[in-house]
Each structure stands twice: as C-alpha cells, then as structure tokens.
Design a protein around this motif. Structure first.
Motif, short mmCIF file in Angstrom:
data_model
loop_
_atom_site.label_atom_id
_atom_site.label_comp_id
_atom_site.label_asym_id
_atom_site.label_seq_id
_atom_site.Cartn_x
_atom_site.Cartn_y
_atom_site.Cartn_z
N ASP A 1 28.04 17.42 112.02
CA ASP A 1 27.74 17.46 110.32
C ASP A 1 26.26 17.01 110.06
O ASP A 1 25.73 17.77 109.37
N PHE A 2 25.94 16.19 110.79
CA PHE A 2 24.38 15.59 110.50
C PHE A 2 23.47 16.49 111.28
O PHE A 2 22.28 16.90 110.76
N ARG A 3 23.71 17.01 112.40
CA ARG A 3 23.02 17.94 113.12
C ARG A 3 22.86 19.20 112.60
O ARG A 3 21.83 19.81 112.37
N HIS A 4 23.84 19.96 112.44
CA HIS A 4 23.88 21.17 112.18
C HIS A 4 24.43 21.57 110.57
O HIS A 4 24.44 22.69 110.25
N ARG A 5 24.89 20.79 109.89
CA ARG A 5 25.43 20.72 108.69
C ARG A 5 26.78 21.62 108.50
O ARG A 5 26.91 22.21 107.66
N SER A 6 27.43 21.72 109.62
CA SER A 6 28.66 22.34 109.78
C SER A 6 29.71 21.60 110.90
O SER A 6 28.94 20.90 111.71
N ILE A 7 30.79 21.83 110.64
CA ILE A 7 31.88 21.11 111.66
C ILE A 7 32.76 22.21 112.31
O ILE A 7 32.99 23.07 111.51
N PRO A 8 32.91 22.00 113.50
CA PRO A 8 33.81 23.06 114.08
C PRO A 8 35.19 22.77 113.76
O PRO A 8 35.74 21.94 113.55
N ALA A 9 35.91 23.90 113.95
CA ALA A 9 37.22 24.00 113.50
C ALA A 9 38.08 23.31 114.67
O ALA A 9 39.16 22.61 114.31
N TYR A 10 37.79 23.28 115.95
CA TYR A 10 38.58 22.45 116.89
C TYR A 10 38.39 21.10 116.70
O TYR A 10 39.47 20.11 117.11
N GLY A 11 37.10 20.53 116.19
CA GLY A 11 36.67 19.32 115.81
C GLY A 11 37.83 18.84 114.82
O GLY A 11 38.29 17.67 115.05
N LEU A 12 37.84 19.42 113.80
CA LEU A 12 38.89 19.17 112.46
C LEU A 12 40.32 18.98 113.05
O LEU A 12 41.13 18.40 112.46
N ALA A 13 40.68 20.23 114.04
CA ALA A 13 42.03 19.97 114.69
C ALA A 13 42.45 18.82 115.37
O ALA A 13 43.48 18.23 115.15
N ALA A 14 41.07 18.28 116.18
CA ALA A 14 41.44 17.17 116.79
C ALA A 14 41.59 16.12 116.01
O ALA A 14 42.32 15.10 116.01
N PHE A 15 40.57 16.04 114.80
CA PHE A 15 40.85 14.81 113.87
C PHE A 15 42.18 14.95 113.23
O PHE A 15 42.73 13.76 112.96
N ALA A 16 42.44 15.97 112.73
CA ALA A 16 43.92 16.29 112.09
C ALA A 16 45.04 15.69 112.83
O ALA A 16 45.84 14.88 112.44
N SER A 17 44.94 15.83 114.17
CA SER A 17 46.23 15.31 115.11
C SER A 17 45.99 13.90 115.33
O SER A 17 46.88 13.41 115.24
N CYS A 18 45.02 13.28 115.51
CA CYS A 18 44.63 11.86 115.56
C CYS A 18 44.89 11.18 114.25
O CYS A 18 45.78 10.09 114.38
N VAL A 19 44.59 11.73 113.18
CA VAL A 19 44.95 10.98 111.97
C VAL A 19 46.52 11.06 111.64
O VAL A 19 47.13 10.04 111.42
N LEU A 20 47.05 12.22 111.99
CA LEU A 20 48.66 12.19 111.51
C LEU A 20 49.35 11.51 112.54
O LEU A 20 50.33 10.91 112.35
N SER A 21 48.81 11.52 113.80
CA SER A 21 49.51 10.63 114.99
C SER A 21 49.52 9.21 114.38
O SER A 21 50.36 8.44 114.70
N THR A 22 48.34 8.67 114.07
CA THR A 22 47.89 7.34 113.68
C THR A 22 49.26 6.94 112.52
O THR A 22 49.58 5.94 112.36
N ALA A 23 49.05 7.85 111.48
CA ALA A 23 49.93 7.80 110.25
C ALA A 23 51.47 7.71 110.59
O ALA A 23 52.18 6.70 110.14
N VAL A 24 51.75 8.53 111.68
CA VAL A 24 53.30 8.53 111.91
C VAL A 24 53.61 7.34 112.55
O VAL A 24 54.71 6.79 112.58
N LEU A 25 52.64 6.72 113.58
CA LEU A 25 52.96 5.72 114.44
C LEU A 25 52.79 4.39 113.55
O LEU A 25 53.48 3.31 114.10
N MET A 26 52.06 4.41 112.43
CA MET A 26 51.67 2.81 112.01
C MET A 26 52.45 2.98 110.56
O MET A 26 52.54 1.63 110.07
#
Length: 160
Positions: free
Chosen positions: A21-46
């Motif tokens: 986001d800082f370099r290109h002012r855009s974020i890739p969809a695969y990055g959002l998907a990875a972030f979503a899976s990590c956030v949801l995994s953390t939420a479900v585990l904790m």
C-alpha cells in the motif's frame, strides 16, 4: 508449539499489505485473502464463537456509522453527483477494516482505528509541509502499524 503463537499469524500478511500500500497505493487480492485467513484463524483459535460474532456486529456497526458520516460530509462539501466516496476511500481500505472486525472488542478496535488514522494524518501533513506536494494517505499501511504493535504486545504478555 506455543498456544500464544496465533497472535502473530496476521502480522506478516499485514506488514506485506502495508508495504504494498505504501509503495503502490494498492493492495493485491491474494494479500487480502492471506490476511483474511490469518485473522479468521487467529480469531477462531483464540476466541469463542459468540465473542467473534459480537465483535463483528459491534465493529461493523461502528464502521457503518463512520462511513455514513464520511458520505454525508462528502455530499454536503461537494455538491456534485460524482461518486466521491470511491475517490477518497479505496476498496482495499474498506476490506482491511472489515477483516479486522472479528479479532477485537469495540474499545480496542476504536483505539486501533484512532492510532492508524492519526498516523496517517501526521504522514499526510508531514508530506504536505516538508515536500510541498499533495499525496494520498496509504491507510492500510498506517492501520497495520498499530495492529502489529498490539498483536506483538499481546503475544509478549501471554508468554510464560
């Protein structure tokens, strides 16, 4: 493995999105998907399921209230019919904010938002004053910084 490790799951994808986001002012969809899976995994585990649903409900209501206020402001400030909301707030920023909702209770979420928005405003002011140029604020970058600090702090506190 440590039971505290899930706190650190979202950190790497968040920092990757921040750099993009800082370099290109855009974020890739695969990055959002990875972030979503990590956030949801953390939420479900904790957290229990009821807490996750309650956090999502309250935080989405807060975001709706905030974005509604921004929309009203833009409609009153600029009388044209163009879609000004998309000009000022990117869809990646909205998705990032929505993906954070299951992980945090409302008071923590508000503090994270305020810290991220304040850092973004300081950056925009700094660039405008010292470099004398208009710039857009990479919101995901400045939301990732307090997120990383908070999750690292929670991980550190939970160590034996």
């Amino acid at each position: 493995m440590w039971p505290q490790a899930p706190y650190l799951l979202p950190v790497v994808p968040a920092l990757s999105l921040a750099v993009s986001d800082f370099r290109h002012r855009s974020i890739p969809a695969y990055g959002l998907a990875a972030f979503a899976s990590c956030v949801l995994s953390t939420a479900v585990l904790m957290l229990p399921a009821r807490t996750i649903l309650y956090n999502m409900l309250t935080n989405v209501l807060l975001l709706g209230w905030m974005f509604g206020g921004v929309w009203v402001y833009l409609r009153l400030r600029y009388q044209r019919q163009a879609n000004l909301f998309r000009q000022y707030i990117g869809s990646g920023d909205v998705w990032f904010l929505l993906l954070l909702t299951p992980l945090f209770a409302l008071p923590v979420y508000v503090v994270l938002l305020l810290c991220g928005f304040a850092c973004g405003l300081l950056y925009g002011t700094f660039v405008r004053i010292f470099f004398r140029k208009e710039t857009t604020i990479p919101l995901v970058t400045f939301l990732s910084l307090p997120l990383t600090a908070y999750l690292s702090y929670r991980f550190y506190l939970s160590l034996p």
